[in-house]
Design a protein around this motif. Structure first.
Motif, PDB file in Angstrom:
ATOM      1  N   MET A 118       0.943  -1.414   0.326  1.00 24.39           N
ATOM      2  CA  MET A 118      -0.616  -0.346  -0.087  1.00 24.39           C
ATOM      3  C   MET A 118       0.809   1.277  -0.266  1.00 24.39           C
ATOM      4  O   MET A 118       1.937   1.449   0.420  1.00 24.39           O
ATOM      5  CB  MET A 118      -0.306   0.720   1.114  1.00 24.39           C
ATOM      6  CG  MET A 118      -0.153   0.546   2.382  1.00 24.39           C
ATOM      7  SD  MET A 118      -1.202   0.860   3.790  1.00 24.39           S
ATOM      8  CE  MET A 118      -1.843  -0.234   4.437  1.00 24.39           C
ATOM      9  N   GLY A 119       0.437   2.190  -0.663  1.00 23.41           N
ATOM     10  CA  GLY A 119       1.115   3.986  -0.588  1.00 23.41           C
ATOM     11  C   GLY A 119      -0.343   4.681   0.001  1.00 23.41           C
ATOM     12  O   GLY A 119      -1.264   4.890  -0.182  1.00 23.41           O
ATOM     13  N   SER A 120      -0.486   5.304   1.513  1.00 25.39           N
ATOM     14  CA  SER A 120      -0.665   6.104   1.961  1.00 25.39           C
ATOM     15  C   SER A 120      -0.419   7.265   2.189  1.00 25.39           C
ATOM     16  O   SER A 120       0.417   7.652   2.611  1.00 25.39           O
ATOM     17  CB  SER A 120      -0.812   5.582   3.392  1.00 25.39           C
ATOM     18  OG  SER A 120      -2.004   6.107   4.006  1.00 25.39           O
ATOM     19  N   VAL A 121      -1.355   8.361   2.073  1.00 23.41           N
ATOM     20  CA  VAL A 121      -0.939   9.781   1.450  1.00 23.41           C
ATOM     21  C   VAL A 121      -1.251  10.570   3.317  1.00 23.41           C
ATOM     22  O   VAL A 121      -2.410  10.524   3.329  1.00 23.41           O
ATOM     23  CB  VAL A 121      -1.463  10.406   0.710  1.00 23.41           C
ATOM     24  CG1 VAL A 121      -1.091  12.212   0.470  1.00 23.41           C
ATOM     25  CG2 VAL A 121      -1.004   9.599  -0.923  1.00 23.41           C
ATOM     26  N   MET A 173      -5.739   7.583  -0.770  1.00 26.26           N
ATOM     27  CA  MET A 173      -4.568   6.589  -0.524  1.00 26.26           C
ATOM     28  C   MET A 173      -4.204   6.235  -2.270  1.00 26.26           C
ATOM     29  O   MET A 173      -4.677   6.833  -3.061  1.00 26.26           O
ATOM     30  CB  MET A 173      -4.993   4.950  -0.331  1.00 26.26           C
ATOM     31  CG  MET A 173      -5.041   4.491   1.002  1.00 26.26           C
ATOM     32  SD  MET A 173      -4.279   5.059   2.471  1.00 26.26           S
ATOM     33  CE  MET A 173      -4.216   3.075   1.676  1.00 26.26           C
ATOM     34  N   LEU A 174      -2.821   5.934  -2.086  1.00 27.84           N
ATOM     35  CA  LEU A 174      -2.093   5.646  -4.072  1.00 27.84           C
ATOM     36  C   LEU A 174      -2.827   4.866  -4.389  1.00 27.84           C
ATOM     37  O   LEU A 174      -4.002   3.497  -3.472  1.00 27.84           O
ATOM     38  CB  LEU A 174      -0.649   5.128  -4.141  1.00 27.84           C
ATOM     39  CG  LEU A 174      -0.088   6.343  -3.457  1.00 27.84           C
ATOM     40  CD1 LEU A 174       1.653   6.086  -3.508  1.00 27.84           C
ATOM     41  CD2 LEU A 174      -0.208   7.679  -4.866  1.00 27.84           C
ATOM     42  N   PHE A 223       0.412   1.837  -7.688  1.00 32.73           N
ATOM     43  CA  PHE A 223       1.192   2.048  -6.613  1.00 32.73           C
ATOM     44  C   PHE A 223       1.791   0.596  -5.930  1.00 32.73           C
ATOM     45  O   PHE A 223       0.542   0.085  -5.682  1.00 32.73           O
ATOM     46  CB  PHE A 223       1.526   3.285  -5.948  1.00 32.73           C
ATOM     47  CG  PHE A 223       2.564   3.275  -4.823  1.00 32.73           C
ATOM     48  CD1 PHE A 223       3.415   3.755  -5.530  1.00 32.73           C
ATOM     49  CD2 PHE A 223       2.666   2.612  -3.684  1.00 32.73           C
ATOM     50  CE1 PHE A 223       4.898   3.795  -4.361  1.00 32.73           C
ATOM     51  CE2 PHE A 223       3.609   2.584  -2.604  1.00 32.73           C
ATOM     52  CZ  PHE A 223       5.160   3.009  -2.102  1.00 32.73           C
TER      53      PHE A 223
END
Lengths: 306, 306
Positions: free
Chosen positions: B84-87, B120-121, B151
């Motif tokens: 995951m990619g969390s912004v 999120m991405l 991502f």
């Protein structure tokens, strides 16, 4: 027509959504785009490519994330911290995963289990370029053609203020004269391109949205140094036109930050023109109507739509 | 030729960088792309568009971020937390900014000052679609044409394992039969498209990279249910071909998660084909060489390059 809003931003937003041109996501300023909307951007980009062909620019395409280590070298955390997007990942094992899921299911903040990833979201299309340009330029310097999605955390109902949108840029790296000429030439050329598709843009001296107490002085200095111009056109409000393109002279800011040198060994100067592609599409839709098939013939022809 | 590596992944990566096709960023799996590389993707996408034209698909383009609230409804945190990619954003004022800058300058972890943003991405190109599709489908269902950057946090020296790359997808929403036919038809059609540009792909039953202890069972179930196929071709290693396209039948997973209903009121079934655009470009470059001008005439012609 759907609901009427007193707020002209919400009104245009509602019209775009009603027409299916933007698809709401549930987060302010984050939308899907329809095929019609995308096609406007594609055709406008084609025009920019044709008008810029004389430059023989190097085409480079960076993705919407770039190294955190480079982010740390561009002063963004000082000047625009409120706009940043930091990417965080889960690096734990089975046990940490179970703990995170426990919080997730209890609707607590599970993100405390995450670690900063090696990347940040890109705040401007030219930022990922400079770290790759370290070294000494030839006397000709470089012209680079860029495009990417950029992120700015500023949730808004103004459809022209998206949290994520595309910039198409031509960047010049070289001597002060090369950089300044690029900025000035493209300011005039950009204005002509936008006027040629029926957008009555005005050129204005501008400043960046610096954060905090120091902002007033930073903006004043930027204006005194004549660094930033915008091409603006009314989108949602006649008396509050929106910047759809900007032309910036960075002096030797990036040259110093990333050891980019002129042929004579002193730090390179840089400049760019950035076309805000979503804003240009929104301005075209506002000016010529929601059906590109019915846009004026000369506009369609300019955009190779006819 | 530059340095020779024993590792075939590092070797192909070095060759691509040496040729200027990929531009290293300093973070593993994050690259800039050259104009030549991008043009291959554009031309391949054109071919996919032409081959898919009969579907009259709705074109929708989502940006590379999507709502955190939607992320929470797709089981990604259960199954693929490591990817995951969390912004995260800075929501503080002047005082918090000064404190964050203090840490930044002391080279401490300044990200503790950030808060999870509303986004999120995007982990797969079709995820942002489903939340916008809530409601009851017509008997015809829907076919949607998607593309976005996705991502996956999996830093690697395999140039075909990028942290951020583009997927072009055709998604079907409808009855079980409509979804399954879409998956199966596109599996054959995708194979024919890839073969027509000289890529000797093989069709293989596949599974997703589930996380943790439950992974073995999840993968076995996915295989038993015949849900995922990949089209694979050697890129870096002859005996370890890379998936460049995948065809997935999701059963009613997304229909249930996002209240998408068939005309008969039961949860919709969905399926997709996803072309991994960077991987396809890398496979073409590996197969036909680094200069597209010198690719076989029939390949260039198929890609409308000649």
């Amino acid at each position: 027509m759907c609901t009427q809003h007193d707020d002209p931003y919400k009104q245009y937003q509602a019209e775009l959504i009603e027409a299916g041109l933007l698809i709401p996501s549930g987060v302010r300023g984050v939308y899907g785009r329809s095929g019609t909307f995308e096609n406007i951007i594609d055709q406008f980009e084609g025009l920019v490519t044709r008008e810029g062909a004389f430059q023989n620019a190097e085409v480079m395409r960076f993705p919407p994330i770039f190294p955190r280590a480079h982010y740390a070298r561009i002063d963004h955390i000082n000047n625009f911290p409120d706009l940043m997007g930091s990417v965080h990942s889960f690096l734990g094992g089975e046990k940490e995963h179970q703990a995170m899921l426990g919080k997730f299911e209890a609707k607590e903040d599970w993100t405390s289990a995450l670690s900063p990833a090696e990347v940040m979201l890109v705040p401007a299309a030219c930022y990922p370029l400079y770290p790759t340009a370290t070294g000494t330029l030839s006397a000709q310097g470089r012209v680079v053609d860029l495009k990417t999605f950029v992120f700015r955390h500023e949730p808004s109902d103004d459809p022209a203020r998206m949290q994520i949108f595309r910039q198409r840029e031509f960047v010049r790296l070289g001597t002060p004269e090369q950089a300044l000429n690029h900025r000035n030439d493209w300011l005039a050329r950009g204005q002509a391109i936008l006027e040629s598709v029926g957008l009555p843009v005005k050129k204005v001296l501008a400043d960046d949205p610096f954060f905090g107490r120091g902002a007033r002085i930073m903006k004043a200095t930027q204006r005194e140094q004549d660094l930033k111009y915008e091409l603006v056109v009314p989108i949602c409000k006649e008396d509050k036109p929106t910047a759809i393109t900007s032309c910036n002279y960075h002096l030797d800011h990036f040259g110093i930050s990333f050891d980019i040198l002129q042929a004579n060994g002193t730090p390179a100067h840089t400049a760019c023109i950035g076309f805000g592609l979503e804003r240009i599409a929104l301005a075209l839709l506002k000016t010529h109507g929601f059906d590109p098939q019915r846009w004026p013939h000369e506009v369609r022809s300019r955009l190779a739509m006819a």
